[in-house]
Design an enzyme around this catalytic site. Structure first.
Site, PDB file in Angstrom:
ATOM      1  CB  SER A 123      -0.929   0.008   1.224  1.00 35.93           C
ATOM      2  OG  SER A 123      -0.162  -0.027   2.407  1.00 35.93           O
ATOM      3  CG  HIS A 146      -2.282  -0.491  -3.464  1.00 34.25           C
ATOM      4  ND1 HIS A 146      -2.606   0.810  -3.169  1.00 34.25           N
ATOM      5  CD2 HIS A 146      -2.639  -1.215  -2.352  1.00 34.25           C
ATOM      6  CE1 HIS A 146      -3.124   0.879  -1.958  1.00 34.25           C
ATOM      7  NE2 HIS A 146      -3.146  -0.330  -1.441  1.00 34.25           N
ATOM      8  CD  GLU A 158      -3.098   3.476  -6.085  1.00 31.99           C
ATOM      9  OE1 GLU A 158      -3.341   4.691  -6.077  1.00 31.99           O
ATOM     10  OE2 GLU A 158      -2.560   2.878  -5.124  1.00 31.99           O
ATOM     11  CG  ASN A 197      -4.053   4.122   0.571  1.00 30.33           C
ATOM     12  OD1 ASN A 197      -5.267   4.263   0.740  1.00 30.33           O
ATOM     13  ND2 ASN A 197      -3.458   2.945   0.706  1.00 30.33           N
TER      14      ASN A 197
END
Length: 799
Positions: A123, A146, A158, A197
């Site tokens: 992440s 991800h 991702e 994120n």
């Protein structure tokens, strides 16, 4: 399209993410081996088998059907590394520890196939640093991938390259993720926490900061920042509880460890918030520990109060004046919030401003273009619009001026000015970052077009950002007619498309008539017909509101006439002289389910919810659903050596009587609403493409409709057996007297009425029984209570 084939995948790490990634691979029918450490006691695969067993218990369900857990092959690093050589893709998903990951890469490297892609599901750790531990021969095939939690439901994936990742490898992995896994792919730069994120967690930290500034409670904030704001219905803090506060803290720590004020001028806001630190200290990690920002106490929901350190009553709502503001057009909405006097309004403006500010400052660092930021926030955080889309819709330069004024006044979270490109040059001239030509790349200082791989050609109307001016399905192709809430149109002049666009795509008498006309037109001039809608509702069933006026004016005869007309349409579709393909996405309930099962073939998106739910409003399926159940039971029994129809009828009866809905296309197949010849499509945006291909292929194969034939029914003895079981349920208090009455009527229809077992009947005969049962319930006071309850509250009434 690339000929790279993923025949088998290895997932390394049977933790929360690894196990659920494996589950999703099984959902889309990709063979998978799930690895973890060898257990120190008991069977060596014990860690993995426990994780696989746990998949059956998780909510929301990671598996389309729980039994598919057995399709995941368990393995451990001590005994089974040779299995890696059989895999075309290896996804590492162990804990977010750089040292552990590097050690694992050294262990597996000799066993990874020479053609295989190795990808790390991290992440936020540096993919480039991870690549340094990979042998030089593997580095061109190594990248980051991800997934977002839960992997089955979250669209975003991702992909993060390193300087040594081959472009073709990324193209191949993107193709697989889009078409086989059903994902929306964004390519991110190798920066801490990547795109979603980075923006999302910074936004969450900003929200916590502004909550403190304005003195609001978590429940009020969640009410403000959920659906009202165009975001996930769980709001900010319920979402954090679902994700896990330990996971949130880890992502925050990644920002703290890998950034500083020079690299990120918002860095002072990345300190762990006191409330998060306190909850972690208490071991309250959110949903997984049954306590976080919220916890349940019996039927009550409590929220954490930092000052007292206790949980207190929750459920407070936002001031409705802000609810009304949030319904205004974007420009007016932001102006009202900015000028609001109350803390809730000022809070909303502050978090939106903070989000715009952060995204603009970091666009050049984290993403190729503004499009990637907006799609990442839609797909990864459940936003209806990304930050740049909202900003652009509200008036680019006006909003930019407001942000800059707040920065100058010290109201913003950082003194960093907006980048120069916000006010000058192509973006200012275009009125935003998204244009027909492409989206703004701050690093390249130009508008860049979308990446177009061959797989994207399968997405006829993909999700696009506001401002891209992409063609809308509602306006595309050639419209043949648009009457009765059904648009009939074609893209290629060969296959006709019928798109229902009534409210919730409900089936009114006008819709039914328009569908019948579409079938007739397709038979005269086209090679096939596809029934498809561009939203997440194939159809929610019969339009009860459209039926009520006719009932009031003309009585039950009008209802019976409407039901017969709808049944006639279903038979018209079933016996059409061209193939009719139902392209099912999202909700196909009641009459929508009947429309699907009477089509020649169904092409269903993985996340399709199909079922006969009429019992919820006190009715029975009346457009052929019960007839379908009886016919399918007879057809399945005909392939058996036994003569008893009842075992083949039980599941269909139970599904209708209990209003069971398949919570995935896989479960809908198990319930009989999809059959083996039907196709499940992982990516909803490929649904229309595949359905059109199916219609053409069926026409090319010389389509002929099924021959009409009679079929056996279970008769009065079958009905008596089912009714006896219902009596036990009623007398035991499991169902109400009215539930018993409805279920008895369903049993009467699906067993063929008052006839001997094995009697041959026709579809028309059973449909007449359906109509009679349906109409008898329409005039029943208990059913009328249920209908009015549903129309007024949207929720089923049990009476």
């Amino acid at each position: 399209m690339s000929r790279f084939q993923v025949k088998k995948v290895a997932v390394l790490g049977a933790g929360v993410m690894g196990a659920q990634i494996a589950a999703h691979l099984v959902n889309v029918r990709v063979p998978v081996v799930l690895f973890d450490l060898a257990a120190k006691e008991g069977p060596k695969n014990g860690i993995v088998t426990k994780a696989i067993d746990n998949l059956k218990k998780l909510k929301p369900a990671p598996l389309g059907v729980a039994e598919d857990a057995e399709l995941i092959q368990a393995a451990n690093y001590e005994e089974h590394l040779a299995l890696l050589g059989e895999c075309d893709l290896v996804i590492e998903a162990i804990a977010e520890r750089m040292d552990w990951k590097l050690d694992l890469y050294r262990k597996i490297a000799p066993h990874v196939a020479s053609h295989a892609i190795l990808a790390s599901n991290t992440s936020g750790l540096s993919i480039t640093k991870l690549a340094e531990a990979v042998p030089e021969s593997i580095r061109p095939r190594f990248c980051g991938i991800h997934f977002f939690n839960p992997p089955r439901y979250m669209t975003l994936v991702e992909l993060i390259p390193t300087p040594t990742t081959e472009a073709q490898v990324l193209d191949e992995l993107e193709t697989f993720a889009i078409s086989a896994l059903g994902k929306g792919v964004v390519r991110a730069k190798d920066t801490p926490n990547f795109i979603a994120n980075r923006i999302g967690i910074a936004g969450m930290l900003a929200t916590l900061k502004e909550v403190e500034n304005f003195g609001l409670t978590f429940d009020v904030v969640d009410d403000l920042t959920g659906k009202r704001l165009g975001r996930a219905s769980s709001g900010t803090f319920r979402t954090a509880d679902v994700v896990g506060l330990d996971t949130l803290a880890h992502v925050v720590k990644t920002l703290q460890d890998n950034l500083d004020e020079k690299r990120d001028p918002f860095y002072p806001n990345f300190a762990t918030p006191p409330v998060l630190a306190k909850l972690l200290e208490l071991g309250h990690l959110g949903q997984k520990t049954k306590a976080g920002f919220y916890k349940k106490a019996g039927r009550d929901v409590l929220r954490f109060d930092l000052q007292s350190g206790e949980y207190v009553s929750a459920g407070a709502k936002a001031d409705e004046v802000y609810g009304r503001m949030l319904k205004k057009p974007a420009g007016e909405r932001l102006k009202l919030l900015r000028n609001a006097e109350g803390p809730q309004g000022r809070f909303l403006w502050a978090i939106l401003r903070d989000g715009f500010h952060y995204a603009a400052v970091h666009l050049a660092d984290i993403a190729e273009s503004a499009r990637d930021v907006d799609l990442a926030m839609r797909w990864g955080f459940g936003m209806q619009q990304g930050p740049f889309e909202l900003w652009q819709e509200a008036g680019w330069l006006q909003v930019a001026q407001w942000i800059q004024e707040d920065i100058a006044a010290g109201k913003a979270l950082s003194k960093a000015p907006l980048p120069e490109w916000v006010f000058k040059g192509p973006v200012a001239e275009a009125g935003g970052v998204h244009t027909r030509e492409g989206s703004w790349s701050a690093s390249e200082q130009r508008f860049v077009p979308e990446r177009r791989l061959p797989v994207h050609a399968r997405q006829l109307f993909p999700e696009r950002v506001l401002g891209a001016q992409a063609p809308r399905a509602e306006e595309a192709g050639t419209t043949i007619s648009d009457e009765g809430d059904v648009r009939v149109w074609t893209l290629d002049g060969e296959v006709l498309i019928a798109s229902i666009h009534s409210k919730m795509n409900a089936i009114s008498p006008d819709v039914a008539e328009a569908l019948a006309e579409a079938v007739a037109l397709a038979e005269r001039e086209y090679r096939g017909l596809v029934i498809w809608s561009s939203d997440d509702k194939f159809s929610v069933g019969a339009d009860l509101q459209a039926m009520l006026p006719a009932f009031v004016v003309a009585g039950i005869d009008a209802v019976e006439g409407a039901e017969q007309a709808l049944q006639d349409v279903m038979l018209r579709i079933r016996y059409a002289n061209v193939p009719v393909v139902a392209a099912v996405r999202g909700l196909a309930l009641g009459g929508g389910c009947e429309l699907a099962v009477y089509s020649a073939r169904r092409v269903a998106a993985m996340e399709s919810y199909i079922g006969l739910v009429e019992v919820g409003v006190g009715l029975v399926p009346g457009a052929g659903g019960l007839t379908y159940i009886a016919r399918r039971a007879a057809e399945n029994a005909a392939t058996s050596t036994g003569s008893d129809l009842l075992p083949f009828l039980t599941e269909g009866f139970t599904a209708a009587a209990m209003a069971k809905v398949g919570t995935s296309a896989l479960e809908s197949r198990k319930l009989g609403y999809l059959v083996e010849g039907d196709i499940v499509v992982p990516n909803k945006d490929e649904l229309l493409y595949v359905a059109l291909q199916q219609a053409r292929a069926m026409a090319d194969a010389g389509w002929r409709p099924p021959m009409k034939r009679s079929f056996r029914v279970a008769g009065r003895s079958g009905a008596a057996t089912i009714t006896g079981q219902l009596v036990n349920m009623r007398d035991g208090g499991f169902i109400s007297a009215h539930d018993f009455h409805i279920a008895s009527l369903i049993a009467h229809v699906v067993t063929g009425g008052d006839v001997d077992p094995g009697t041959l009947v026709t579809e028309e005969y059973l449909m007449a029984l359906e109509r009679k049962a349906f109409c008898s319930l329409v005039v029943h006071p208990k059913t009328q209570e249920r209908i009015m309850g549903m129309l007024s509250t949207g929720k089923p009434l049990r009476n």
